[in-house]
Design a protein around this motif. Structure first.
Motif, PDB file in Angstrom:
ATOM      1  N   VAL A   1      35.259  47.317  41.546  1.00  0.00           N
ATOM      2  CA  VAL A   1      34.004  46.613  41.326  1.00  0.00           C
ATOM      3  C   VAL A   1      34.122  45.727  40.105  1.00  0.00           C
ATOM      4  CG1 VAL A   1      31.524  46.893  41.196  1.00  0.00           C
ATOM      5  CG2 VAL A   1      32.918  48.718  42.113  1.00  0.00           C
ATOM      6  N   HIS A   2      33.624  44.558  40.207  1.00  0.00           N
ATOM      7  CA  HIS A   2      33.565  43.705  39.021  1.00  0.00           C
ATOM      8  C   HIS A   2      32.438  42.699  39.185  1.00  0.00           C
ATOM      9  CE1 HIS A   2      35.241  40.047  40.855  1.00  0.00           C
ATOM     10  NE2 HIS A   2      35.821  40.908  41.687  1.00  0.00           N
ATOM     11  N   TRP A   3      32.164  41.974  38.141  1.00  0.00           N
ATOM     12  CA  TRP A   3      31.116  40.952  38.202  1.00  0.00           C
ATOM     13  C   TRP A   3      31.737  39.637  38.608  1.00  0.00           C
ATOM     14  CZ3 TRP A   3      26.244  42.330  38.156  1.00  0.00           C
ATOM     15  CH2 TRP A   3      25.907  43.552  37.568  1.00  0.00           C
ATOM     16  N   LEU A   4      31.277  39.137  39.714  1.00  0.00           N
ATOM     17  CA  LEU A   4      31.749  37.826  40.151  1.00  0.00           C
ATOM     18  C   LEU A   4      31.011  36.738  39.385  1.00  0.00           C
ATOM     19  CD1 LEU A   4      33.561  36.381  42.186  1.00  0.00           C
ATOM     20  CD2 LEU A   4      31.666  36.395  43.763  1.00  0.00           C
ATOM     21  N   ALA A   5      29.767  37.030  39.075  1.00  0.00           N
ATOM     22  CA  ALA A   5      28.993  36.061  38.317  1.00  0.00           C
ATOM     23  C   ALA A   5      27.864  36.795  37.621  1.00  0.00           C
ATOM     24  CB  ALA A   5      28.413  35.005  39.237  1.00  0.00           C
ATOM     25  N   ILE A   6      27.494  36.301  36.472  1.00  0.00           N
ATOM     26  CA  ILE A   6      26.350  36.848  35.772  1.00  0.00           C
ATOM     27  C   ILE A   6      25.372  35.717  35.554  1.00  0.00           C
ATOM     28  CG2 ILE A   6      25.544  37.889  33.650  1.00  0.00           C
ATOM     29  CD1 ILE A   6      28.371  39.239  33.600  1.00  0.00           C
ATOM     30  N   GLU A   7      24.260  35.828  36.221  1.00  0.00           N
ATOM     31  CA  GLU A   7      23.255  34.768  36.221  1.00  0.00           C
ATOM     32  C   GLU A   7      23.887  33.428  36.539  1.00  0.00           C
ATOM     33  OE1 GLU A   7      21.362  35.291  32.502  1.00  0.00           O
ATOM     34  OE2 GLU A   7      20.002  36.805  33.281  1.00  0.00           O
ATOM     35  N   GLY A   8      24.716  33.445  37.522  1.00  0.00           N
ATOM     36  CA  GLY A   8      25.283  32.201  38.012  1.00  0.00           C
ATOM     37  C   GLY A   8      26.507  31.725  37.272  1.00  0.00           C
ATOM     38  N   VAL A   9      26.887  32.415  36.212  1.00  0.00           N
ATOM     39  CA  VAL A   9      28.060  31.994  35.464  1.00  0.00           C
ATOM     40  C   VAL A   9      29.179  33.000  35.713  1.00  0.00           C
ATOM     41  CG1 VAL A   9      28.960  31.404  33.198  1.00  0.00           C
ATOM     42  CG2 VAL A   9      26.557  31.040  33.726  1.00  0.00           C
ATOM     43  N   GLN A  10      30.315  32.487  36.028  1.00  0.00           N
ATOM     44  CA  GLN A  10      31.418  33.382  36.323  1.00  0.00           C
ATOM     45  C   GLN A  10      32.066  33.837  35.015  1.00  0.00           C
ATOM     46  OE1 GLN A  10      33.992  31.677  39.201  1.00  0.00           O
ATOM     47  NE2 GLN A  10      34.723  33.657  39.900  1.00  0.00           N
TER      48      GLN A  10
ATOM     49  N   GLU B   1      39.703  39.687  36.829  1.00  0.00           N
ATOM     50  CA  GLU B   1      39.479  39.674  38.266  1.00  0.00           C
ATOM     51  C   GLU B   1      39.090  38.288  38.768  1.00  0.00           C
ATOM     52  OE1 GLU B   1      38.208  41.819  36.215  1.00  0.00           O
ATOM     53  OE2 GLU B   1      38.443  43.861  36.943  1.00  0.00           O
ATOM     54  N   ASN B   2      38.487  37.524  37.901  1.00  0.00           N
ATOM     55  CA  ASN B   2      38.091  36.185  38.308  1.00  0.00           C
ATOM     56  C   ASN B   2      39.158  35.198  37.871  1.00  0.00           C
ATOM     57  OD1 ASN B   2      35.661  37.029  39.378  1.00  0.00           O
ATOM     58  ND2 ASN B   2      34.635  36.883  37.396  1.00  0.00           N
TER      59      ASN B   2
ATOM     60  N   LEU C   1      20.256  31.429  38.571  1.00  0.00           N
ATOM     61  CA  LEU C   1      21.085  31.956  39.647  1.00  0.00           C
ATOM     62  C   LEU C   1      21.282  33.453  39.482  1.00  0.00           C
ATOM     63  CD1 LEU C   1      23.647  29.059  39.764  1.00  0.00           C
ATOM     64  CD2 LEU C   1      21.919  29.605  41.460  1.00  0.00           C
TER      65      LEU C   1
ATOM     66  N   SER D   1      23.034  37.299  39.500  1.00  0.00           N
ATOM     67  CA  SER D   1      24.284  37.944  39.127  1.00  0.00           C
ATOM     68  C   SER D   1      24.920  38.475  40.398  1.00  0.00           C
ATOM     69  CB  SER D   1      24.034  39.090  38.163  1.00  0.00           C
ATOM     70  OG  SER D   1      23.448  38.596  36.989  1.00  0.00           O
ATOM     71  N   VAL D   2      26.214  38.381  40.445  1.00  0.00           N
ATOM     72  CA  VAL D   2      26.910  38.833  41.645  1.00  0.00           C
ATOM     73  C   VAL D   2      27.835  39.978  41.280  1.00  0.00           C
ATOM     74  CG1 VAL D   2      28.278  38.143  43.617  1.00  0.00           C
ATOM     75  CG2 VAL D   2      26.945  36.439  42.400  1.00  0.00           C
TER      76      VAL D   2
ATOM     77  N   PHE E   1      30.720  42.311  42.700  1.00  0.00           N
ATOM     78  CA  PHE E   1      31.640  42.177  43.830  1.00  0.00           C
ATOM     79  C   PHE E   1      32.531  43.397  43.989  1.00  0.00           C
ATOM     80  CE2 PHE E   1      34.876  40.353  46.527  1.00  0.00           C
ATOM     81  CZ  PHE E   1      34.100  39.599  47.378  1.00  0.00           C
TER      82      PHE E   1
ATOM     83  N   GLU F   1      30.423  29.485  43.369  1.00  0.00           N
ATOM     84  CA  GLU F   1      31.264  30.332  42.546  1.00  0.00           C
ATOM     85  C   GLU F   1      32.458  30.672  43.387  1.00  0.00           C
ATOM     86  OE1 GLU F   1      28.424  33.190  42.284  1.00  0.00           O
ATOM     87  OE2 GLU F   1      27.247  32.023  40.891  1.00  0.00           O
TER      88      GLU F   1
END
Lengths: 549, 687
Positions: free
Chosen positions: A122-131, A136-137, B338, B340-341, B343, B659
């Motif tokens: 599991v990881h954050w692909l984006a936080i409030e639209g910011v990668q 991992e990214n 936007l 938070s995603v 994954f 993204e």
């Protein structure tokens, strides 16, 4: 025009033994074959899409055949896409390289590694639209590059690899050059002034963190490969030392990769292949390195120092190991501080000396080199024990020696006897230097002068010490020890409470243990003073010795 | 003179048709007889000319097609720019029908030549169809092949402005291209409209084949549908109570959100994995059809309320409470703010992961594999592990798994039962059940019934009769995540079940299959409640409308259909995609639907009108998944080109914020009730 030609059908017919296929039949069959193949492929593509893939596999074709209720073609299913090769001379003809394998080779081959089990990360692909820029990214540059639509290239199939995080980072050209230069200097010109400059740069430059994994890898590789190249090993350790000094580098994540190499340089059987190689120096250096690492990262990795000491103690206590290995272990332990020495070396000192002594004598060991090695080890032991004592003398100037002595005898559980033993020994055999007597006697006299006063605290300490002696845990043991020392001091000096009742008990205990440990005790003492007589004194702080003198 | 001419033509024609000499003789006699008996009828000179033309050219029919088409083509390309795109639209149906005519008449080689000469024109738009047609190599194939058969049976509908229509016919008459005229008359239905030609965008309708023709589609699309959200839904209630909220309370809520985001950030920075699980305990439940909860949202007032046609399951009070809590704390999303995603990446799948599903709270992640297994990871448990022991222990645990020493130490729950690749999995809204669909086949016999001996069945439009007499059962299985066991096996579909989906309120679910049907089931019955039949090819995906009264299905026939649950009838057909539909999503207010196809095009549809609002172009490969945000302002799409894109729904412009992620194929995306976007995908080896 069509993909399947009449000739194709004829060839296939021949291959299955039909020789008299009429051209008309072939002509009629060819388009139908093509149509059926296309139909199957179309279904296969559907199956592929539903498997959420964009590469067609043999499995998809099998699934399509099953859909049509045709028996699938067994033996081709593989989870990986097929590797096609282009036929030479044709731009649109591909084939799967299907080489012959010897059955014997397959049956005799060792079992392949079990495939790794599926896991979820599991990881954050984006936080409030910011990668976020986490491993991992992909980095921003990679994103820009990928949008150009790079084609995937077929790669030769390797053994199953554990897929780790897709860590990608880009090393700048400058850093690559720097790295190459350092590598070159380390491997070939470690004696030059330039190398010293390089080390200084490693210890001070701020932008080197991206290179750290490469350095770690480099050190680990080179050490394991070049145990006979003394210069290189020393250079590598210097590199590690410099990196360790650098304030801008966070070494923690890479320690687990570095430590094995470093410990190798400390306790390896042979370092370098020539007599002239001063591997003792390397071991000393590495011992300091280990100690520094333990000091700096001990609070982050709680199991770092215990693991290191366990390794070293193992090397130290194994009589089958070579003397240089013992030397390295002793040096390593000594560098970790007097507490470690007190807990780990001193209890084992006596049995060890028994082993070491014949090696040091001319008659015991004919080999000059071996004897020299033994003396080296002896020196290291002396140094370790002496430092330990020095530490104590500094800490408890009022009651220096009984403390040392009692610690020495921890595992023998004869703390109370020790003082009397020493006394007895001093009285009976006077072959040691006066210095020793001077060093030892005052406190002993004081003790005997105190009489029962001294006996009680000693006794109580004996009880407490048992628990401590049981475990080698450095931290706990040491803290316990100091606490007990204080305990000992307070009741010893101030309290006479319970003197009467404990005295009787004490007397019997002393007697009981005295005769049991008689032989051991005297031998220990003899060896102890034999080894450390003069040496011990040199570690005694000047004011103390002056006082005793 | 004229009569002789006519006779000559007729005779030649008859000869061409293979009448033998005696028959011809008799006919000749008859002709002569009739001529002598009756007065010569006045024959239109033009007609005779045409007849002559027809007769003389019929010697080389293939050449006639080739010439006719190439002339028509050059004329269309040379026409006025204003009408050009409309006229070009005509070319494709003419092209494929010319080809099929040639094949049907047995000129195989010529047909191939014709096809290869002109195929490049249509390569861009209709590549997949061309690939299908390319394989047609004999007249029998035309009969047998579904696609070709439907093409031959139905007329293509082309909208064209009156002027262009006139131009076309004038040209055809002037140049006397009878063949082309014949093809056009036979297979194309023109729908001329007055005024200026339309824009270029919606020209793809011409190619999509729908059973029953365009009129039927129009008829279907005129049916009334109730697209609103359910009355007395949780959102409604929230709204009512929300109106009572004081400003201070609102601020409080905002602050909470802020904190929530803060903690999210922190945990992300720390690389912690426990974040989703932290929420897991809180919102362990049903998703309600999301819809802007805040009064300030515009669409709220517009969305009508409808009554449920199904008897919906009753929700426990505490579940309702937690949902309401979640809705209150929902983050407002827009193109400016936007989401938070979070994954989930599947590692070491060995190309075997077919589908993934995430429960609504993100705590459970399920993966369906091609080795027939279904694996469920509980993230809330794993989070505890990692937080306690750190990475080294985790590694140790994984080593244990490799060695297989302790089965219980597997990081996932393994569900075994299927006997074929698992193609789809769906969590129930409460997360206590999982549905999985696969290509299960119990007792499949490989009789060599293929290729089918008789083409007649497919000609009758019952294409599967030839195969389906064999005992094949394809199962949808229901699993309990609490008991870790298979509860029910739903048999009904005869072919692999491509997709299965729980209704927004649970209990009911829909499945769709290769057998061209979609079925609606309830959990307590092993027989389907409804069977939706009508698609002309595989039904590839299915989604529920938020009010549970409709389901939408996407198919390989390039259409999306909307079905009424109560009647089982098709109420909408959405035409516009150029390739197989892979994903669908329904907006939380029930007004819109998004569909994604194999080419990477996403289309936004208005359910009420059945029209495409805007095609969203950006992806370069298959769109595997689509998801609307909780209040319907954003659409997230995940694709095989390893990117997640976010589209602004309200502005309906193509403002995208994309993204990307290089190494993962996105399999599933889903918004939580608090508008956190969950995604799952496979890590693919970088080359």
């Amino acid at each position: 025009m069509s993909v399947v030609q009449k000739e194709t059908i004829e060839v296939i017919a021949q291959s299955i033994g039909i020789t008299n296929l009429s051209p008309d039949a072939a002509l009629a069959v060819a388009p139908d074959v093509e149509y059926r193949v296309r139909e199957i492929m179309q279904e296969a593509i559907k199956c592929m899409r539903h498997s959420k893939r964009i590469v067609l596999t043999a499995e998809d074709v099998d699934a399509a055949l099953k859909l049509r209720n045709v028996e699938p073609i067994y033996g081709f299913a593989s989870n990986d896409p097929l590797r096609f090769k282009r036929a030479a001379g044709h731009h649109d003809l591909f084939y799967v390289n299907d080489c012959d394998l010897e059955l014997k080779n397959i049956t005799e081959a060792p079992l392949p590694r079990a495939p790794l089990d599926t896991s979820v990360l599991v990881h954050w692909l984006a936080i409030e639209g910011v990668q976020p820029s986490i491993p991992e990214n992909p980095p921003a540059e990679a994103l820009a590059a990928s949008s150009d639509g790079k084609k995937l290239e077929c790669k030769e199939e390797g053994p199953p690899i554990d897929i780790k995080l897709p860590v990608k980072h880009v090393l700048s050209r400058e850093l690559q050059l720097y790295f190459d230069k350092i590598i070159e200097l380390t491997t070939h010109k470690s004696g030059t002034v330039l190398f010293k400059e390089a080390l200084r740069s490693l210890a001070t430059d701020s932008g080197l963190h991206p290179l750290l994994p490469y350095f770690t890898c480099f050190v680990a590789d080179e050490v394991s490969r070049n145990l006979t190249k003394f210069d290189l090993l020393f250079a590598l350790m210097r590199v590690v030392w410099s990196v360790l000094q650098n304030q801008h580098i966070h070494l923690e994540p890479y320690l687990h990769q570095l430590m094995p190499s470093i410990l190798t340089c400390l306790v390896a059987k042979r370092l370098g292949n020539r007599l002239s190689d001063n591997h003792w120096e390397l071991r000393n250096f590495t011992a300091n390195l280990v100690a520094t690492i333990c000091r700096r990262f001990g609070h982050v990795y709680h199991n770092l120092q215990p693991r290191v000491t366990r390794t070293l103690l193992h090397a130290f206590l194994d009589p089958t190991k070579a003397l240089p290995q013992h030397y390295g272990a002793i040096q390593g332990l000594a560098a970790l501080g007097p507490r470690v020495v007190r807990l780990l070396i001193l209890p084992n000192l006596l049995p060890y000396m028994q082993l070491l002594e014949p090696e040091m004598q001319l008659e015991g060991q004919k080999n000059e080199i071996k004897r020299q090695e033994a003396w080296r080890v002896y020196g290291a032991l002396l140094f370790a024990a002496g430092q330990c004592m020095h530490d104590h003398l500094k800490k408890f100037p009022s009651l220096p020696l009984p403390m040392t002595a009692s610690t020495l005898k921890l595992d023998k559980k004869v703390a109370t006897i020790l003082s009397s033993e020493i006394l007895i020994y001093k009285l009976s055999c006077k072959r040691k230097a006066d210095m020793d007597n001077l060093l030892q006697q005052p406190p002993l006299k004081k003790l005997s002068g105190d009489g029962s006063m001294g006996a009680i605290p000693m006794n109580s300490m004996h009880g407490n010490m048992q628990g401590v002696a049981g475990g080698y845990n450095a931290d706990g043991g040491v803290s316990g020890m100091t606490q007990q020392v204080q305990n000992e001091n307070t009741p010893g000096s101030s309290s006479t409470r319970g003197k009467a009742d404990s005295q009787a008990q004490n007397a019997s205990l002393v007697l009981a243990q005295a005769w049991k440990d008689d032989t051991d005790g005297s031998r220990l003492l003899s060896s102890l003073f034999e080894c450390f007589g003069d040496g011990m004194f040199s570690f005694t702080p000047a004011p103390e010795s002056l006082m005793f003198l | 003179m004229d009569d002789e001419l006519v006779d000559k033509v007729v005779l030649r024609y008859l000869k061409n048709k293979g009448f033998n000499d005696t028959e011809l003789k008799s006919y000749e006699d008859k002709l002569i007889h009739s001529r002598t008996s009756s007065s010569p009828s006045p024959i239109d000179p033009q007609l005779s000319q045409l007849l002559l033309h027809f007769g003389s050219e019929s010697e080389s029919l293939p050449a006639q097609y080739q010439d006719g088409y190439s002339k028509l083509r050059s004329w269309a390309y040379g026409s006025l720019d204003l009408y050009k795109h409309e006229l070009l639209r005509v070319l494709y149906p003419v092209f494929i029908h010319c080809f099929m005519d040639l094949v049907a008449k047995g000129y195989l080689q010529e047909a191939r030549n014709f096809f290869n000469t002109f195929r490049e024109d249509h390569e861009v738009m209709h590549q997949r169809d061309l690939q299908k047609l390319e394989g047609v190599l004999s007249p029998s194939h035309l009969e047998e092949m579904e696609f070709a058969h439907t093409l031959r049976q139905s007329k293509v509908n082309i909208k064209i402005c009156q002027y262009a229509h006139g131009l076309l016919y004038k040209y055809l008459h002037n140049t006397q291209s009878i063949t082309m005229l014949g093809v056009i008359n036979e297979h194309i239905h023109f729908d001329p409209y007055p005024g200026q030609p339309s824009s270029i965008i919606d020209d793809s309708e011409a190619v999509t084949i729908v059973g029953g023709g365009q009129d039927a589609v129009n008829l279907i699309n005129q049916k009334e549908i109730q697209w609103g959200v359910l009355e007395d839904s949780l959102e409604d209630r929230l709204e009512k109570t929300g109106g009572l909220l004081l400003e201070s309370d609102k601020v409080d809520v905002e602050n909470k959100e802020g904190e929530n985001e803060e903690t999210k950030k922190k945990s992300a920075d720390g690389g912690k994995q426990a974040a989703p699980s932290k929420k897991a305990k809180k919102d362990k439940v049903n998703v309600a059809a999301g819809k802007p909860a805040r009064p300030e949202a515009i669409t709220t007032s517009i969305a009508p309320r409808v009554k449920p046609e199904l008897s919906l399951p009753v929700m426990p009070i505490e579940v309702e409470q937690s949902i309401l809590d979640d809705l209150r704390n929902r983050v407002q999303l827009s193109s400016a703010s936007l989401p938070s995603v979070c994954f989930y990446t599947f590692l070491n799948t060995h190309n075997g992961l077919n589908c993934a599903s995430i429960s609504h709270d993100g705590a459970l992640v399920a993966g369906g594999f091609s080795d027939s297994s279904l694996k469920v990871w509980d993230m809330s448990k794993r989070g505890q592990q990692t937080s306690n022991s750190g990475q080294s222990d985790q590694e140790a645990a994984s080593n244990d798994n490799v060695l297989g020493t302790n089965i219980d130490k597997r990081p996932y729950t393994l569900f075994r039962g299927h006997s074929g690749p698992v193609y789809s999995a769906s969590f129930s809204p409460l997360g206590d059940f999982i549905l999985s669909s696969s290509a299960d086949s119990t007792g499949m016999f490989f009789k060599s019934l293929w290729p089918p001996r008789t083409a007649s069945c497919s000609a009758l439009g019952i294409p599967f009769l030839t195969y389906s007499s064999i005992n094949i059962m394809i199962a949808v299985r229901l699993w309990s995540t609490n008991l870790n066991a298979n509860l029910v096996c739903y048999k009904g579909h005869n072919y692999p079940v491509w997709d299965v989906q729980f209704s927004p309120f649970g209990h009911y679910f829909a499945s769709c299959s290769h057998d061209r049907t979609a079925r609606v089931w309830s959990m307590d019955r092993v027989q389907p409640l409804r069977i939706m039949a009508g698609h002309l090819s595989d039904v590839d995906c299915v989604r529920w409308h938020v009010n549970c009264n409709y389901i939408a299905t996407g198919s390989s026939d390039k259409t999306v259909r909307l079905w009424d649950i109560q009647t089982g009838e098709c109420v909408r057909i959405f035409i516009g995609h150029r390739s197989m539909i892979l994903s669908l999503a329904m907006s939380p207010d029930g007004r819109y639907m998004a569909s994604g196809d194999e080419d990477g095009t996403i289309m936004m549809w208005d359910l009420a009108t059945g029209r495409c609002i805007t095609p969203l172009v950006g992806h370069t490969s298959c769109v595997w998944t689509l998801a609307f945000s909780g209040e319907g302002s954003l659409l997230a799409s995940g694709s095989a080109d390893c990117s997640v894109k976010l589209w602004d729904v309200n502005s309906s412009t193509k403002t995208t914020k994309s993204e990307e992620k290089n190494s993962d194929t996105k399999l599933i995306l889903q918004f939580s009730r608090r508008n956190l976007l969950f995604g799952a995908g496979v890590f693919s080896k970088p080359s």
